[in-house]
Write an enzyme that holds these catalytic residues in place. Structure first.
Site, PDB file in Angstrom:
ATOM      1  N   LYS A 167      15.151  30.516  42.206  1.00  0.00           N
ATOM      2  CA  LYS A 167      13.870  30.386  41.499  1.00  0.00           C
ATOM      3  C   LYS A 167      14.182  29.848  40.105  1.00  0.00           C
ATOM      4  O   LYS A 167      14.687  30.568  39.256  1.00  0.00           O
ATOM      5  CB  LYS A 167      13.259  31.773  41.425  1.00  0.00           C
ATOM      6  CG  LYS A 167      11.785  31.982  41.166  1.00  0.00           C
ATOM      7  CD  LYS A 167      11.044  31.108  40.244  1.00  0.00           C
ATOM      8  CE  LYS A 167      10.558  31.776  38.993  1.00  0.00           C
ATOM      9  NZ  LYS A 167      10.257  30.805  37.947  1.00  0.00           N
ATOM     10  N   GLU A 242      22.156  39.262  33.833  1.00  0.00           N
ATOM     11  CA  GLU A 242      22.704  38.624  32.619  1.00  0.00           C
ATOM     12  C   GLU A 242      21.530  38.496  31.662  1.00  0.00           C
ATOM     13  O   GLU A 242      20.652  37.652  31.861  1.00  0.00           O
ATOM     14  CB  GLU A 242      23.276  37.239  32.952  1.00  0.00           C
ATOM     15  CG  GLU A 242      24.485  37.263  33.867  1.00  0.00           C
ATOM     16  CD  GLU A 242      25.723  37.863  33.241  1.00  0.00           C
ATOM     17  OE1 GLU A 242      25.703  38.193  32.034  1.00  0.00           O
ATOM     18  OE2 GLU A 242      26.710  38.027  33.963  1.00  0.00           O
ATOM     19  N   CYS A 276      22.403  32.465  25.056  1.00  0.00           N
ATOM     20  CA  CYS A 276      22.459  33.936  25.075  1.00  0.00           C
ATOM     21  C   CYS A 276      23.584  34.444  24.171  1.00  0.00           C
ATOM     22  O   CYS A 276      23.439  35.459  23.504  1.00  0.00           O
ATOM     23  CB  CYS A 276      22.605  34.450  26.492  1.00  0.00           C
ATOM     24  SG  CYS A 276      23.928  33.653  27.393  1.00  0.00           S
ATOM     25  N   GLU A 378      16.631  39.821  19.518  1.00  0.00           N
ATOM     26  CA  GLU A 378      17.354  38.627  19.918  1.00  0.00           C
ATOM     27  C   GLU A 378      16.559  37.412  19.429  1.00  0.00           C
ATOM     28  O   GLU A 378      15.500  37.097  19.967  1.00  0.00           O
ATOM     29  CB  GLU A 378      17.487  38.538  21.437  1.00  0.00           C
ATOM     30  CG  GLU A 378      18.250  37.289  21.823  1.00  0.00           C
ATOM     31  CD  GLU A 378      18.261  36.983  23.308  1.00  0.00           C
ATOM     32  OE1 GLU A 378      17.288  37.305  24.013  1.00  0.00           O
ATOM     33  OE2 GLU A 378      19.256  36.409  23.752  1.00  0.00           O
TER      34      GLU A 378
HETATM   35  P1  NAP Z   1      12.591  35.198  31.262  1.00  0.00           P
HETATM   36  O1  NAP Z   1      11.254  34.996  30.686  1.00  0.00           O
HETATM   37  O2  NAP Z   1      13.029  36.584  31.572  1.00  0.00           O
HETATM   38  O3  NAP Z   1      12.634  34.285  32.565  1.00  0.00           O
HETATM   39  C1  NAP Z   1      13.797  34.158  33.340  1.00  0.00           C
HETATM   40  C2  NAP Z   1      13.413  33.850  34.765  1.00  0.00           C
HETATM   41  O4  NAP Z   1      12.722  34.984  35.319  1.00  0.00           O
HETATM   42  C3  NAP Z   1      12.458  32.671  34.910  1.00  0.00           C
HETATM   43  O5  NAP Z   1      12.778  31.962  36.088  1.00  0.00           O
HETATM   44  C4  NAP Z   1      11.104  33.357  35.042  1.00  0.00           C
HETATM   45  O6  NAP Z   1      10.135  32.575  35.709  1.00  0.00           O
HETATM   46  C5  NAP Z   1      11.491  34.564  35.876  1.00  0.00           C
HETATM   47  N1  NAP Z   1      10.551  35.689  35.799  1.00  0.00           N
HETATM   48  C6  NAP Z   1       9.603  35.943  34.876  1.00  0.00           C
HETATM   49  N2  NAP Z   1       8.947  37.088  35.170  1.00  0.00           N
HETATM   50  C7  NAP Z   1       9.501  37.565  36.301  1.00  0.00           C
HETATM   51  C8  NAP Z   1       9.266  38.726  37.103  1.00  0.00           C
HETATM   52  N3  NAP Z   1       8.322  39.619  36.805  1.00  0.00           N
HETATM   53  N4  NAP Z   1      10.025  38.910  38.199  1.00  0.00           N
HETATM   54  C9  NAP Z   1      10.999  38.027  38.519  1.00  0.00           C
HETATM   55  N5  NAP Z   1      11.262  36.904  37.807  1.00  0.00           N
HETATM   56  C10 NAP Z   1      10.527  36.683  36.707  1.00  0.00           C
HETATM   57  O7  NAP Z   1      13.720  34.578  30.335  1.00  0.00           O
HETATM   58  P2  NAP Z   1      13.718  33.151  29.646  1.00  0.00           P
HETATM   59  O8  NAP Z   1      12.783  33.210  28.493  1.00  0.00           O
HETATM   60  O9  NAP Z   1      13.546  32.102  30.691  1.00  0.00           O
HETATM   61  O10 NAP Z   1      15.218  33.020  29.145  1.00  0.00           O
HETATM   62  C11 NAP Z   1      15.666  33.416  27.894  1.00  0.00           C
HETATM   63  C12 NAP Z   1      16.437  34.722  28.000  1.00  0.00           C
HETATM   64  O11 NAP Z   1      17.529  34.577  28.901  1.00  0.00           O
HETATM   65  C13 NAP Z   1      17.055  35.144  26.688  1.00  0.00           C
HETATM   66  O12 NAP Z   1      16.832  36.520  26.508  1.00  0.00           O
HETATM   67  C14 NAP Z   1      18.542  34.883  26.890  1.00  0.00           C
HETATM   68  O13 NAP Z   1      19.393  35.644  26.110  1.00  0.00           O
HETATM   69  C15 NAP Z   1      18.686  35.183  28.335  1.00  0.00           C
HETATM   70  N6  NAP Z   1      19.899  34.566  28.858  1.00  0.00           N
HETATM   71  C16 NAP Z   1      20.974  35.359  29.181  1.00  0.00           C
HETATM   72  C17 NAP Z   1      22.151  34.800  29.646  1.00  0.00           C
HETATM   73  C18 NAP Z   1      23.329  35.654  30.012  1.00  0.00           C
HETATM   74  O14 NAP Z   1      24.182  35.167  30.733  1.00  0.00           O
HETATM   75  N7  NAP Z   1      23.423  36.888  29.557  1.00  0.00           N
HETATM   76  C19 NAP Z   1      22.248  33.419  29.793  1.00  0.00           C
HETATM   77  C20 NAP Z   1      21.155  32.634  29.439  1.00  0.00           C
HETATM   78  C21 NAP Z   1      19.978  33.216  28.981  1.00  0.00           C
HETATM   79  P3  NAP Z   1       9.069  31.709  34.864  1.00  0.00           P
HETATM   80  O15 NAP Z   1       9.856  30.697  34.127  1.00  0.00           O
HETATM   81  O16 NAP Z   1       8.191  31.160  35.909  1.00  0.00           O
HETATM   82  O17 NAP Z   1       8.366  32.673  33.953  1.00  0.00           O
END
Ligand code: NAP
Length: 474
Positions: A167, A242, A276, A378
């Site tokens: 996804k 992650e 991240c 963050e």
């Molecule tokens: P996000 O809003 O949590 O979205 C991540 C993914 O989850 C997207 O594909 C999103 O789909 C999906 N999603 C949203 N709501 C969901 C739900 N209720 N159930 C299942 N999936 C759902 O995060 P983001 O804003 O895309 O990414 C930024 C974050 O990622 C930051 O906090 C960053 O630190 C973290 N990150 C961590 C790492 C690591 O390795 N630790 C690496 C990169 C990024 P939609 O796009 O359709 O909403």
């Protein structure tokens, strides 16, 4: 959307727009999938599961090698697509696509490695443990590094014989769809990798709830990760998380300042601060703080902001409106509450080329109070807070004073200080005199609220394998 290796028009007939964050222009439209589409994809993955699991590791590696070749041949076109939908400068997009290829290539080398163990059992004979693919896995990924993070998940999952439904983030589905097509072109059998685009709350949640999905690997925000973990645990499936980070960078008084400045610059402003493991807080010894801040300020002022497709661009826009509004609101609050001194940046650039995109100036803020949101949350954007500390003990104490534990770096020439930092900093990855560097060979992941499990390295394979124990009596 791709199910069974074939492009599928939206089942529901609905689409959503993918927008270029630098220009506000429409790049493409993709199917707005639903929970039903997730179920169809899981079924396709389930049907393909047995035959893919029984292919030899060498056969799987051959598919990956062919895909790697194609990705490298099409590097420029893939990088352009990534820059258009994500916003990062073209050079960073090329690095990321190369990273995708490198990760897949790395897993080709590990294809035959999950061999199991022989165990002598006292008084009872012996046992062997064999490692088996889990079956159908799901991967949910964010928009900041869509290609690299895709490889971190499909690499270990597919090479060890699982099938997968991916996804993508709704802001950046195009590179993921194109890379999945390349795998198909390279000979990946239908159903082994399926991509379902659509809202996370619908498609993502449906995938996590699907009975046939045995493991979920999620990268994204902490709050989403908690929701995913709750659903996965109640469905008794494995989960890798992650999540977010607020990486500290500790600059000691014996650090090589030029090196520390360039580490801070890249560590914070690479990918417009949306990494991240970006440097999200700097703790610098008081005795060198003035000199360090001056050098850093000079470097930050030189960063060229603009459309990532342009020449000599160091930093593109933020990826989306939500992120942009968050950064603007946060900096406005810092100014309003007088929480620190903005010494450069702090605004949307006045440049007319930036007027339609989600741009924000690279921003350096010093003398930030300990309780500021800048140090607690963050901050996923180009804003760098600097705090003065008297010594290493204080730096470590402040660095650990957060819910996050993804990465941290210590900058010193003194081995005792470096060791002390490595021992005491609570983080999944600690760098000495560098920050941000990752490699396919090196385990990656966080502690505390930054996640569960590890990606990359041989260890990542164990996240996608079951151990079956066979005991023999003599
Ligand atoms: P996000 O809003 O949590 O979205 C991540 C993914 O989850 C997207 O594909 C999103 O789909 C999906 N999603 C949203 N709501 C969901 C739900 N209720 N159930 C299942 N999936 C759902 O995060 P983001 O804003 O895309 O990414 C930024 C974050 O990622 C930051 O906090 C960053 O630190 C973290 N990150 C961590 C790492 C690591 O390795 N630790 C690496 C990169 C990024 P939609 O796009 O359709 O909403």
């Amino acid at each position: 959307m791709q199910i069974n290796g074939k492009a599928v028009e939206a089942c529901s007939g609905k689409f959503f727009d993918v927008i270029n964050p630098a220009t506000g222009e429409l790049i493409d439209r993709v199917p707005r999938g639903t929970g039903d589409d997730a179920a169809i994809a899981v079924e396709a993955a389930s049907l393909a599961s047995g035959s893919w699991a029984s292919t030899s590791p060498q056969q799987r590696a051959r598919v990956f090698y062919r895909a790697v070749e194609i990705v490298r041949q099409r590097l420029n076109a893939l990088a352009v697509l990534l820059t258009q939908e994500q916003g990062k400068p073209l050079i960073e997009a090329k690095n990321e696509i190369e990273g995708f290829a490198n990760v897949l290539e790395y897993y080709c080398g590990l294809a035959s490695s999950p061999q199991g163990d022989f165990i002598q059992v006292p008084q009872n004979g012996y046992a062997i443990s064999v490692k088996k693919p889990l079956g159908v896995c799901a991967a949910i990924i964010p928009w900041n590094m869509p290609a690299l993070i895709m490889s971190w998940k499909i690499g270990p999952a597919l090479i060890s014989g699982n099938t997968l439904v991916l996804k993508p983030a709704s802001n950046t589905p195009l590179t993921n769809l194109t890379l999945a097509s390349i795998l198909s072109e390279a000979g990946l059998p239908a159903g082994v990798l399926n991509v379902v685009t659509g809202p996370g709350e619908l498609v993502g949640e449906a995938l996590v709830k699907e009975h046939k999905v045995r493991k979920v690997s999620f990268t994204g925000e902490c709050a989403t990760g908690k929701r995913v973990a709750q659903l996965a645990v109640s469905g008794k499936k494995g989960v890798t998380l992650e999540l977010g980070g607020s990486d500290p960078m500790l600059v000691c008084d014996d650090a090589d300042l030029e090196r520390a400045v360039s580490g801070a610059l890249r560590g914070r402003f690479y990918n417009c601060g949306q990494t991240c493991t970006a440097v999200k807080r700097i703790y610098v010894f008081e005795s060198i703080a003035e000199e360090f801040i001056k050098k850093l300020e000079d470097s930050v002022r030189k960063l060229r902001v603009g459309n990532g497709m342009g020449e000599n661009i160091d930093m593109g826009p933020l990826n989306n409106r939500r992120q942009w509004e968050y950064v603007k609101e946060l900096v406005a609050e810092i100014e309003e509450k007088d929480e620190g001194r903005i010494i450069t940046g702090g605004k949307v650039p006045a440049d007319s080329a930036c007027c339609r995109g989600y741009f924000f100036e690279p921003t350096l803020i010093v003398d930030v109070p300990r309780e500021s949101r800048l140090l607690k949350e963050e901050v996923f954007g180009p804003v760098l807070p600097v705090v003065r500390v008297k010594d290493l003990d204080e730096a470590i104490e402040e660095a650990n004073n957060t819910i996050y534990g993804l990465g941290a770096s210590i900058w010193t020439k003194n081995i005792d200080r470096a060791v002390s930092g490595c021992e005491q900093l609570k983080a999944g990855i600690i760098w000495i005199n560098q920050h941000l560097k990752v490699a396919p060979e090196v385990p990656f992941g966080g502690v505390k609220e930054s996640g569960i499990g590890r990606e990359n390295g041989p260890y990542a394979l164990s996240e996608y394998l079951d151990i079956k124990t066979i005991m023999l009596k003599i």
